[in-house]
Every structure is written in C-alpha cells, then in structure tokens.
Design a protein around this motif. Sequence first.
Motif, PDB file in Angstrom:
ATOM      1  N   VAL A   1       0.832  -1.204   0.000  1.00  0.00           N
ATOM      2  CA  VAL A   1       0.000   0.000   0.000  1.00  0.00           C
ATOM      3  C   VAL A   1       0.866   1.253   0.000  1.00  0.00           C
ATOM      4  O   VAL A   1       0.625   2.198  -0.752  1.00  0.00           O
ATOM      5  N   ALA A   2       1.895   1.260   0.829  1.00  0.00           N
ATOM      6  CA  ALA A   2       2.755   2.444   0.958  1.00  0.00           C
ATOM      7  C   ALA A   2       3.921   2.340  -0.022  1.00  0.00           C
ATOM      8  O   ALA A   2       4.604   1.322  -0.071  1.00  0.00           O
ATOM      9  N   PRO A   3       4.190   3.385  -0.792  1.00  0.00           N
ATOM     10  CA  PRO A   3       5.324   3.345  -1.716  1.00  0.00           C
ATOM     11  C   PRO A   3       6.644   3.469  -0.966  1.00  0.00           C
ATOM     12  O   PRO A   3       6.698   3.999   0.143  1.00  0.00           O
ATOM     13  N   GLY A   4       7.692   2.990  -1.594  1.00  0.00           N
ATOM     14  CA  GLY A   4       9.026   3.099  -1.002  1.00  0.00           C
ATOM     15  C   GLY A   4       9.780   4.313  -1.488  1.00  0.00           C
ATOM     16  O   GLY A   4      11.013   4.329  -1.486  1.00  0.00           O
ATOM     17  N   HIS A   5       9.072   5.342  -1.906  1.00  0.00           N
ATOM     18  CA  HIS A   5       9.685   6.553  -2.454  1.00  0.00           C
ATOM     19  C   HIS A   5       8.692   7.703  -2.290  1.00  0.00           C
ATOM     20  O   HIS A   5       7.553   7.504  -1.849  1.00  0.00           O
TER      21      HIS A   5
ATOM     22  N   LEU B   1       7.938   9.948  -4.944  1.00  0.00           N
ATOM     23  CA  LEU B   1       7.544  10.486  -6.242  1.00  0.00           C
ATOM     24  C   LEU B   1       6.029  10.356  -6.429  1.00  0.00           C
ATOM     25  O   LEU B   1       5.490   9.251  -6.355  1.00  0.00           O
ATOM     26  N   PRO B   2       5.332  11.457  -6.688  1.00  0.00           N
ATOM     27  CA  PRO B   2       3.869  11.389  -6.788  1.00  0.00           C
ATOM     28  C   PRO B   2       3.414  10.676  -8.066  1.00  0.00           C
ATOM     29  O   PRO B   2       4.042  10.790  -9.114  1.00  0.00           O
ATOM     30  N   GLY B   3       2.306   9.934  -7.931  1.00  0.00           N
ATOM     31  CA  GLY B   3       1.659   9.329  -9.088  1.00  0.00           C
ATOM     32  C   GLY B   3       2.165   7.965  -9.486  1.00  0.00           C
ATOM     33  O   GLY B   3       1.419   7.160 -10.059  1.00  0.00           O
ATOM     34  N   HIS B   4       3.399   7.659  -9.203  1.00  0.00           N
ATOM     35  CA  HIS B   4       3.990   6.398  -9.655  1.00  0.00           C
ATOM     36  C   HIS B   4       3.296   5.185  -9.042  1.00  0.00           C
ATOM     37  O   HIS B   4       3.040   4.190  -9.724  1.00  0.00           O
TER      38      HIS B   4
END
Length: 554
Positions: A404-408, A410-413
């Motif tokens: 669920v949570a991104p590892g970065h 950067l928006p939208g990716h």
Amino acid sequence: MDITQFPSWQRLTNLAEDMHGRHLRDLFADDPQRAARFSLELPEFLFDFSKNLLDDEIFVNLLQLARDAGLESWRDRLFSGQPINRTEGRPVLHPALRGELPGDVKVDSVSVEALVANELGRLKEFVNLLHNGDLIGCTGKSITDVVNLGVGGSHLGPEMVIEALRAYRRDEVRIHFVSNVDGAQLADVLTQLNPDTTLFVVSSKTFTTTETMTNARSALAWFGSLAPRADLLQRHFVAVTASPEKACAFGIEPQRVFRFWDWVGGRFSLWSAIGLPIAMAIGFDGFRALLDGAASMDRHFRQAPLEQNAPVVMALVSLWYCTFMGYPAHAILPYEQALHMLPAYLQQAEMESNGKSTTRAGEEADYRTGPLIWGMLGINGQHAFYQYLHQSPEVVPADFIGSVAPGHGLPGHHEILLANMFAQSQALMNGVSRGEVEKQLAARGLGRDEIRQLAPYKVHSGNRPSNTILLRKLDPHSLGALIALYEHKIFAQGVILQIYSFDQWGVELGKGLAAALQPQLESGDCHNQDASTAGLINYYGRVKAGAAALEFAG
C-alpha cells in the motif's frame, strides 16, 4: 498411510475434473461475498485467494487432506525440535533463530535458545563496531566495504533482503556479493574496492564449498603484500559457518568466526549469522525487526486454525493446482522494485525443498509434488512473458505481491503501479470473450469481415488463477513475515505430499561429479567418462592448447 488412499484425496481428484469445466467469473457471480470469505487479513498484509479455482467443497476437502496428512502434528514436531529431517537425522529449527519456539529446545543437551542468544549478541557487537568506525584494516583505516563470499543460501537470502530493504540501508558501509566461481564476478567487484578498507565475509556451512573457498583464496591473494597472511586474515576476513574448526584452520581468528548449526538449512539460514551482511546493511535493530516479523508469522502458523492459516491455505492452493489440476508451474510477480530478487529466492526455497520424487516411505511418488517456480518484477514481466500467461494453452497460477505504501516520494507512480497489478490479476481471471471482442471491434467501426478475421486473436479465455498479497508497507518486520509465510507454506505442502523437504541430495550429486571432473579437465584424461563428456574435455583442451600456442608465438 499412503496419502493417495484417503477419501479426501479421491474426492479432490474427482472435484478437479469438475472444476476444469467451470469459470472464475461464474464463481464470483454466484457468491457476492466470495472476496471477503476467501481473504485473510494479517497485521502485515492482506492475503486475497478469492481468484482461485476453489469452491467451498474443494476448500473443505483440501483442509481435510491436510488433517489426514497429520499436518498439525508435523507442525508440532517442527517447533519442538524433533528430527523431522529424517534422511540427515536432524531437527529443523530455523524458527528458533527468531526466538519463536514454544519451549527451550535442546539439541545434544545444549539449549538452542542460549546458543542463538549468544550468537546474536556477538553479531550485534561486531556490527556496532563496524558502524562506529572501530573495525580497522591492516593500514589503520576503517572498513568501508564488505564483500560477502557465498553461494546458494549463503548469499541469495541476504542479498535479496538487502535489496528489498534498500530504503533502510545505512551509510557507513557498502555491501557487495560474490557467488559465482567464474572469476569475472569477483574481478568486477574488486576493481571498485580499496584493499585497505575492505572486509570479506566468507559464508559457507561446511567451509569446503568449492565456489566460496576458491573466491576466498583469490580474495586473500588480491591483498598482495599489504600485510602478512595472518594479519590479513585477522583484520580483513570473518567467517560464517557451521564448521568453525575449518574456518580457524583456514587462518581466520576464532573471535571472527560466527556460527550457525546443522539444524539450519542453507536456504533457511538468513535468520542466522548468515544474515550478518543484512545487519551490516540496515543495522542490528533492523535485523532484529526482520526476525520479529518472521516470529509473528511463526506464531500465526502455530496458532491459527487451518482454515484461517495463511501458510496452510497457500500450501493447499498450490497443491491443488500442481497435484490435482495438473498445472506444473507457478509464477511469483512482485510489483515492488525492491522485491526484484524475491522470485529467485523463492525459486531456491521451494524447488530445492519440494523438488522431490521419493516419498517418506522411500517409494516413487505417482503424483506431482512441488511446482516449477519462476517469475520477475511484474511491470517488466508485462512486457516480456505475460503474453504467455494470458493466451498460452498452459495455465500458470501466480502470486501478485505489492504494498500500500510506496518506497519513495515520487507522486503518481505508485497508483500506476498498483493499478497495473490489480488489472493484471483481473484480466487473468475474467479474460475477454468472443462476443465482447466483436462488440469492441464493431464500436471501432470495423466491418463484419474484418471483425471475423481479427476476433479470434484477441480472445482471452481468462479463468487463470492468482493470489494477491498486499503488504501495508515493505519494511523489515513485514518482509520477515512475508518470507516466513513462504517458508511455512513450503513445509506444509511437503508434509501433505509426504516428502522430506529439508534435504537436497540432488544438489550434492552434481557437486561430487564436478570435484571428480576438475582434475581430468586440467590433465585432459578422459578415462571412464561417457562419450559426450570426453568430447567436451577434449574440445576444451584442444582449444586451450591452441590459444596458448598462439599467445606464445605472438
């Protein structure tokens, strides 16, 4: 009793024939609550197994098969330290490495808990010295680079974990891995390093592994005349092994030899001192969190009822496809860049464990055991082999893994990434019918003849099953739980199929043959070799001699 003689096995055989004529779309249409009923939510992730060719009757019979196979009693034997690795006469106690045994098990009258605690304490002390800059090389400079020399479980697990936890890496040290005896890999790594500030971790359970020890000797030679051999081995080498006496005989100081034990299989050893590079990369607290995550899965596996037990359900689904439905392969498809090594890791873990054809009774199994495991990053796979997954005559069940949570930042990716993951599992499930294709083509303005010609190529049968594992967040704790999930799945499947999952005699055969062939390759002697192998040896010698002659003439 032969597992195939139980009524549950016979019933599942008949149900598999019936299921071949049903479609996942219909299973969902018939049961609006299917997704909720066939999902398990654990603290670390959601496990959705609803997109599988299962109904209540199949699920009940799979659970009964697990009970008929004595899975619960085998699970108790695993955690109590009984020698369930019968062909090698050993217990299987990797859960002890994360501190999750129901009691203080003893092996050879020695407390396993005490052994593990002592070694973890030594690891913590050594890692803290490294991160504080207090590990000094022969020239008085602090260690900045660590090279792990190992192969198989002595490198694949630690490297996979370090890659997965790249967001948690510390800055004090860089970690490198060399596993291949092909000198090109070691040479490439060494060109990046300074001997004054490099430490080698020689990881080998037996401390006789040809690939690892060859690389260790070459690494020692790389230092040249920087310092005497004894000083180099004291300052620039540590060992991780189940044979500490051999590491000391090699010349490594006893205080720099970290131990694990023969009750830890190589492919399950990252939780032991083999995980030293992990602790170096993310800090000891991060390593402890990894162990704690695995321990939480150990508790779930021990305590949850079979029908709510994620590793057990995963094992039953895999067994259903490979053994009953006749689908011999399974794809691992992570939608998380950091998990790019997970397919290779699970390939070793499962295929080395359950790639067996002999039952515990010593007889040839007349059914399929473990599937062929393969895969890669999902986004890359979409542009490589997903064509095969969608339209090949072969059905390949798959595990989709994301978070669920991104590892970065950067928006939208991340939304694009997860949209692709969800869409692919949906497309594999539903497909596109001939009627739907024709309607789409007509909407684009194609004529009747064009539609008739093009439509067959665009039909997707669907009905291709998958699991989805959606982590809340990829961190040390959740990664530990994820790895342990698959470990216990492998164990459960092996128990039900009545095979021994913790030996690997197929690996040992090739090693022995290679050791016998090496001197013949060097001498050109083809005595007692088959015609093909003799021809290969002769060709090698002829080309090598010709190259040497040309070099001399030049």
